[in-house]
Design a protein around this motif. Sequence first.
Motif, PDB file in Angstrom:
ATOM      1  N   CYS A  52       0.840  -1.197   0.000  1.00  0.00           N
ATOM      2  CA  CYS A  52       0.000   0.000   0.000  1.00  0.00           C
ATOM      3  C   CYS A  52       0.878   1.251   0.000  1.00  0.00           C
ATOM      4  O   CYS A  52       0.636   2.198  -0.754  1.00  0.00           O
ATOM      5  CB  CYS A  52      -0.911  -0.014   1.211  1.00  0.00           C
ATOM      6  N   THR A  89      -1.575  -1.085  -5.757  1.00  0.00           N
ATOM      7  CA  THR A  89      -2.903  -1.438  -5.265  1.00  0.00           C
ATOM      8  C   THR A  89      -3.241  -2.902  -5.510  1.00  0.00           C
ATOM      9  O   THR A  89      -3.851  -3.552  -4.657  1.00  0.00           O
ATOM     10  CB  THR A  89      -3.965  -0.547  -5.942  1.00  0.00           C
ATOM     11  N   LEU A 141      -4.264  -5.463  -2.497  1.00  0.00           N
ATOM     12  CA  LEU A 141      -5.540  -6.173  -2.377  1.00  0.00           C
ATOM     13  C   LEU A 141      -5.310  -7.678  -2.287  1.00  0.00           C
ATOM     14  O   LEU A 141      -5.951  -8.373  -1.503  1.00  0.00           O
ATOM     15  CB  LEU A 141      -6.450  -5.834  -3.554  1.00  0.00           C
ATOM     16  N   VAL A 197      -6.572  -9.951   0.819  1.00  0.00           N
ATOM     17  CA  VAL A 197      -7.484 -11.085   0.660  1.00  0.00           C
ATOM     18  C   VAL A 197      -6.850 -12.353   1.229  1.00  0.00           C
ATOM     19  O   VAL A 197      -7.493 -13.148   1.907  1.00  0.00           O
ATOM     20  CB  VAL A 197      -7.848 -11.268  -0.824  1.00  0.00           C
TER      21      VAL A 197
END
Lengths: 253, 151
Positions: free
Chosen positions: B106, B111, B115, B119
Amino acid sequence: MDLNALAAFCSKFGRQLMESGGEIYRVEDSIHRLTQAYGVPEAHVFAIPSCLIVSLTPAQGQPITRLCRIPAHGIDLDHLEQCNALCRRLCREVPPPEQALQLLDDLIVTRPRYSNAAVLFGHAITGGFFTLFFGGSVMDFVCGCLCGLLIGLSTRFLTPIAGSNAFFRTLLSAALSSLLAQLLVLSGLGHSADTITIGALMLLVPGVALTTAMREIMAGDLISGLSHTTESVLTATAIALGTGAALALGTLL
Amino acid sequence: MEFLIDWVLPCISSFFACIGFCFVFNIHGPGMIICGGGGALGWLVYLLAVFATGSEILRFLLAAIAITVYSEIMARVRRCPVTSYLIIALLPLVPGGGIYEAMRCCVQGDTALFLAALVRTFGIAGALALGALLGSSIFRILSPSFYRTQK
């Protein structure tokens, strides 16, 4: 029998269980068993992480209700075991409530605790061995110990500065240890800043809140389960924000 | 040598890391060894599970089940609450690395990787939750009489 004394004992006992890290169903179940052993005709127990209500109704007369606000607390698994053993013993022997209260007070006074130095030592070796665990070298192990020590110091002694807000305290501890890891690597002592940071961060990750949350949801205590889930998500966010800030600072170094 | 670094060292460090946590959470005496053993066992199962499945999440699930059954047995043997052993033995599996990894991506502005790491972290946390749930359910089914005598 004096129901007033029994209610006082039950709420104090429940509070001890909860403050040492017992799950909600353990608190409710233990008090329920106690009241059954003492032959209370009607007893209700309700607990959520911040509150405990015990209500005892005698065969004749008014019900006696005690409410106890549970403050923010740490974890003391040894005390939890002792209280659990005491609960079993009381259910077997059923002494008068005053005597039970005395037994509980003795337990609180005599409970074994590690000294500050021992707890800090625990933090240090946890940080160090988790660094090894994630693939660090021997020098990384030493740096991991130092970062773990820093987390131990900051979680224990930051309260006067950072206040009692656990979210902010975790954020600060994570940022400090992450910064220290980067400095140690810059100074040439450590090799991998990532490994050291992750190893030391394992001291802050909300493993306990997560495990407690799962066990409570399993037991059907949804309110408490959700409240502990929120706690673990918030703690994880604090860690992420803290390390994020330190990483951003680190790129400036 | 490779065997030592890949298999023995992580289990040993997991053992000692859990012992370190015993100081933090105030566990005394033989309980420390039990907690450490649980941590080592969990990671051993995670490592061994690579022969059975390629899925990382499934490996965490199997490890969590093993730890839960181990803790339930030890709690019965020592007549103590399960929580003490379970909490500490599960800690090495908690995805602290995932949180850090996500944050690093981040900060670097990636990005997609952020992510993905996020997850993966939630997946592991979910696997641990499900594993603990399955573990104690399996234990209750396998030992109903054992369970009734003590709760």
